[in-house]
Design a protein around this motif. Structure first.
Motif, mmCIF file in Angstrom:
data_model
loop_
_atom_site.group_PDB
_atom_site.id
_atom_site.type_symbol
_atom_site.label_atom_id
_atom_site.label_comp_id
_atom_site.label_asym_id
_atom_site.label_seq_id
_atom_site.Cartn_x
_atom_site.Cartn_y
_atom_site.Cartn_z
ATOM 1 N N THR A 12 -67.794 -36.475 74.855
ATOM 2 C CA THR A 12 -66.631 -37.262 75.236
ATOM 3 C C THR A 12 -65.356 -36.591 74.744
ATOM 4 O OG1 THR A 12 -67.900 -39.298 75.145
ATOM 5 C CG2 THR A 12 -65.507 -39.511 75.105
ATOM 6 N N PRO A 13 -64.473 -36.155 75.647
ATOM 7 C CA PRO A 13 -63.191 -35.600 75.189
ATOM 8 C C PRO A 13 -62.359 -36.677 74.483
ATOM 9 C CG PRO A 13 -63.626 -35.001 77.473
ATOM 10 C CD PRO A 13 -64.620 -36.060 77.101
ATOM 11 N N GLY A 14 -61.386 -36.252 73.727
ATOM 12 C CA GLY A 14 -60.551 -37.192 72.998
ATOM 13 C C GLY A 14 -60.157 -36.676 71.637
ATOM 14 N N LEU A 53 -67.177 -40.193 86.792
ATOM 15 C CA LEU A 53 -67.771 -40.267 85.457
ATOM 16 C C LEU A 53 -66.897 -41.102 84.539
ATOM 17 C CD1 LEU A 53 -69.938 -39.306 83.426
ATOM 18 C CD2 LEU A 53 -68.463 -37.350 82.932
ATOM 19 N N LEU A 54 -67.500 -42.081 83.873
ATOM 20 C CA LEU A 54 -66.836 -42.886 82.845
ATOM 21 C C LEU A 54 -67.460 -42.560 81.504
ATOM 22 C CD1 LEU A 54 -64.882 -45.222 82.062
ATOM 23 C CD2 LEU A 54 -66.823 -46.783 82.396
ATOM 24 N N ASN A 55 -66.637 -42.142 80.542
ATOM 25 C CA ASN A 55 -67.095 -41.827 79.191
ATOM 26 C C ASN A 55 -66.538 -42.825 78.186
ATOM 27 O OD1 ASN A 55 -66.908 -38.698 80.335
ATOM 28 N ND2 ASN A 55 -68.601 -39.057 78.930
ATOM 29 N N LEU A 56 -67.375 -43.236 77.246
ATOM 30 C CA LEU A 56 -66.953 -44.098 76.134
ATOM 31 C C LEU A 56 -67.483 -43.504 74.840
ATOM 32 C CD1 LEU A 56 -67.907 -47.569 77.654
ATOM 33 C CD2 LEU A 56 -65.608 -46.654 77.448
ATOM 34 N N GLU A 57 -66.663 -43.573 73.780
ATOM 35 C CA GLU A 57 -67.135 -43.115 72.483
ATOM 36 C C GLU A 57 -66.432 -43.875 71.374
ATOM 37 O OE1 GLU A 57 -68.018 -38.795 71.105
ATOM 38 O OE2 GLU A 57 -66.051 -39.299 70.262
ATOM 39 N N ARG A 58 -67.161 -44.169 70.312
ATOM 40 C CA ARG A 58 -66.566 -44.718 69.094
ATOM 41 C C ARG A 58 -67.006 -43.866 67.917
ATOM 42 N NH1 ARG A 58 -65.431 -50.830 67.381
ATOM 43 N NH2 ARG A 58 -63.890 -50.388 68.997
ATOM 44 N N SER A 91 -62.511 -43.968 72.313
ATOM 45 C CA SER A 91 -61.948 -43.326 73.506
ATOM 46 C C SER A 91 -62.668 -43.815 74.751
ATOM 47 C CB SER A 91 -62.063 -41.797 73.410
ATOM 48 O OG SER A 91 -63.410 -41.388 73.297
ATOM 49 N N VAL A 92 -61.900 -43.981 75.812
ATOM 50 C CA VAL A 92 -62.443 -44.308 77.128
ATOM 51 C C VAL A 92 -61.784 -43.367 78.122
ATOM 52 C CG1 VAL A 92 -60.726 -46.160 77.386
ATOM 53 C CG2 VAL A 92 -62.719 -46.090 78.905
ATOM 54 N N GLN A 93 -62.568 -42.753 78.985
ATOM 55 C CA GLN A 93 -62.025 -41.762 79.906
ATOM 56 C C GLN A 93 -62.720 -41.835 81.254
ATOM 57 O OE1 GLN A 93 -60.761 -37.425 79.070
ATOM 58 N NE2 GLN A 93 -62.872 -37.260 79.757
ATOM 59 N N LEU A 94 -61.935 -41.778 82.329
ATOM 60 C CA LEU A 94 -62.447 -41.749 83.688
ATOM 61 C C LEU A 94 -62.139 -40.388 84.291
ATOM 62 C CD1 LEU A 94 -63.692 -43.235 86.145
ATOM 63 C CD2 LEU A 94 -61.348 -43.885 86.781
ATOM 64 N N SER A 150 -59.028 -35.940 84.839
ATOM 65 C CA SER A 150 -59.422 -37.106 84.051
ATOM 66 C C SER A 150 -58.215 -37.763 83.413
ATOM 67 C CB SER A 150 -60.438 -36.721 82.967
ATOM 68 O OG SER A 150 -59.882 -35.778 82.075
ATOM 69 N N PHE A 151 -58.376 -39.042 83.131
ATOM 70 C CA PHE A 151 -57.354 -39.820 82.438
ATOM 71 C C PHE A 151 -58.065 -40.775 81.498
ATOM 72 C CE2 PHE A 151 -54.633 -43.522 81.833
ATOM 73 C CZ PHE A 151 -53.439 -42.909 81.443
#
Length: 347
Positions: A250-252, A188-193, A144-147, A126-127
């Motif tokens: 969501t990692p980050g 997988l696309l993750n987004l979190e605020r 965070s945004v992660q693919l 992932s990045f």
């Protein structure tokens, strides 16, 4: 094909995904570690149900990640993802490799109950980007945004990993991996605020704070909308993103800053958290996307309760979290229980 219940969830997903692009915030404020003193953070995270003497459902996950110092992200990359992260503050990139494993409740039978959690493994890289924005009065938002790209199925090497570990710790050998999900590319696309407010003094020099968050996942691995909050008590260091967790969270949260001039040499806090997810897809329950495989009827609403402790001293951070996850599919014997350990080091 999505069911009617899943279709009703999609507007929630769209709102969670698009919301950061329209969120308003003030210009960044001074306060983050400078580029001269900041260093990358390496974190190893392990989640396993051995802590609860079980061996079922989500049974093991491991991830090695690196979070960059500030100033390492090209402007072109920031411009590309700005519609997702909103107003730009202090940006870091994160990269990781990891593996998750899932098994039914009885691993000693060669032909598992078809109404139980299917065997499955997920191997991924992932990045992502982590945007920290000061919004005034000591408040911050973290976006965070992660693919993640990888594979689900025999190529993810779940059978080899579990049998090797079980041989080492003298646990029963899993017998049913011949019935695992088939090979499938995993996207997988993750987004979190997350909203961070200044800690309030409770008594003496002990402080407490609350950090709510919203998030979304989109892909053939997970598709869901999430919301939750974390309560902390103790001496939390500045710019601590909370305890690291594995996906579907969501990692980050792997980054942590060094103690400042007004910080204690040792930072620590106890925490408790809750997260609810409205689930449209979970491949580990729904089965393969493009071919027939074992599957079960999943629950559309899933919740996690967690509690644990974080200790930071110098360039090291250690974390333990205990998790209870509500039933995820019809016929599940009970909630999932597992623990998580992580160790981070600022190189």
């Amino acid at each position: 094909m999505l069911t009617g219940s899943q279709i009703r969830i999609l507007p929630l997903l769209a709102a969670a995904i698009l919301w950061p692009a329209f969120a308003q915030a003030e210009e960044p404020k001074v306060g983050q570690p400078s580029e001269k003193t900041d260093r990358p953070v390496w974190t190893l995270t392990l989640e396993n149900d051995l802590t609860n003497d079980t061996d079922r459902y989500f049974t093991n996950g491991i991830r090695l990640s690196r979070t960059s110092p500030v100033g390492d992200v090209p402007e072109s990359v920031i411009d590309f993802v700005q519609p997702l992260i909103g107003t730009v503050g202090t940006v870091r990139w994160t990269a990781a490799i990891g593996q998750n494993m899932y098994t039914p409740s009885d691993i000693t039978v060669s032909n598992p109950d078809p109404k139980d959690q299917p065997y499955a493994a997920w191997l991924y890289g992932s990045f992502g980007l982590l945007n920290d924005l000061a919004t005034g009065d000591g408040r911050r938002t973290q976006t965070s945004v992660q693919l993640s790209l990888g594979v689900i199925g025999p190529s993810a090497q779940g059978e080899l990993a579990q049998k090797t570990v079980h041989e080492v710790i003298n646990s029963p050998e899993p017998q049913g991996w011949d019935h695992q999900l088939h090979d499938e590319p995993a996207v997988l696309l993750n987004l979190e605020r997350r909203w961070v407010v200044p800690s309030e003094t409770i008594f003496d020099d002990l402080r407490a704070d609350v950090s709510p968050h919203v998030g979304a996942a989109l892909g053939n691995v997970f598709t869901h909308a999430a919301a939750g909050l974390t309560v902390r008590f103790g001496k939390p260091p500045k710019f601590d993103y909370g305890p690291p967790r594995l996906q579907p969270h969501t990692p980050g949260s792997e980054y942590f800053a060094p103690p400042g001039d007004d910080d204690d040499a040792i930072g620590w806090y106890l925490f408790a958290g809750v997260e609810g997810r409205a689930v449209a897809r979970n491949i580990f329950l729904d089965g393969n996307t493009f071919r027939d495989s074992r599957s079960v009827d999943k629950e559309l609403l899933v919740g996690d309760l967690s509690a644990g402790a974080v200790v930071t001293f110098g360039d090291v951070r250690l974390t333990y979290v205990q998790v209870m996850r509500t039933k995820e599919f019809d016929g599940q014997e009970g909630p999932s229980m597992f623990g998580g350990f992580s160790a981070g080091y600022r190189f």
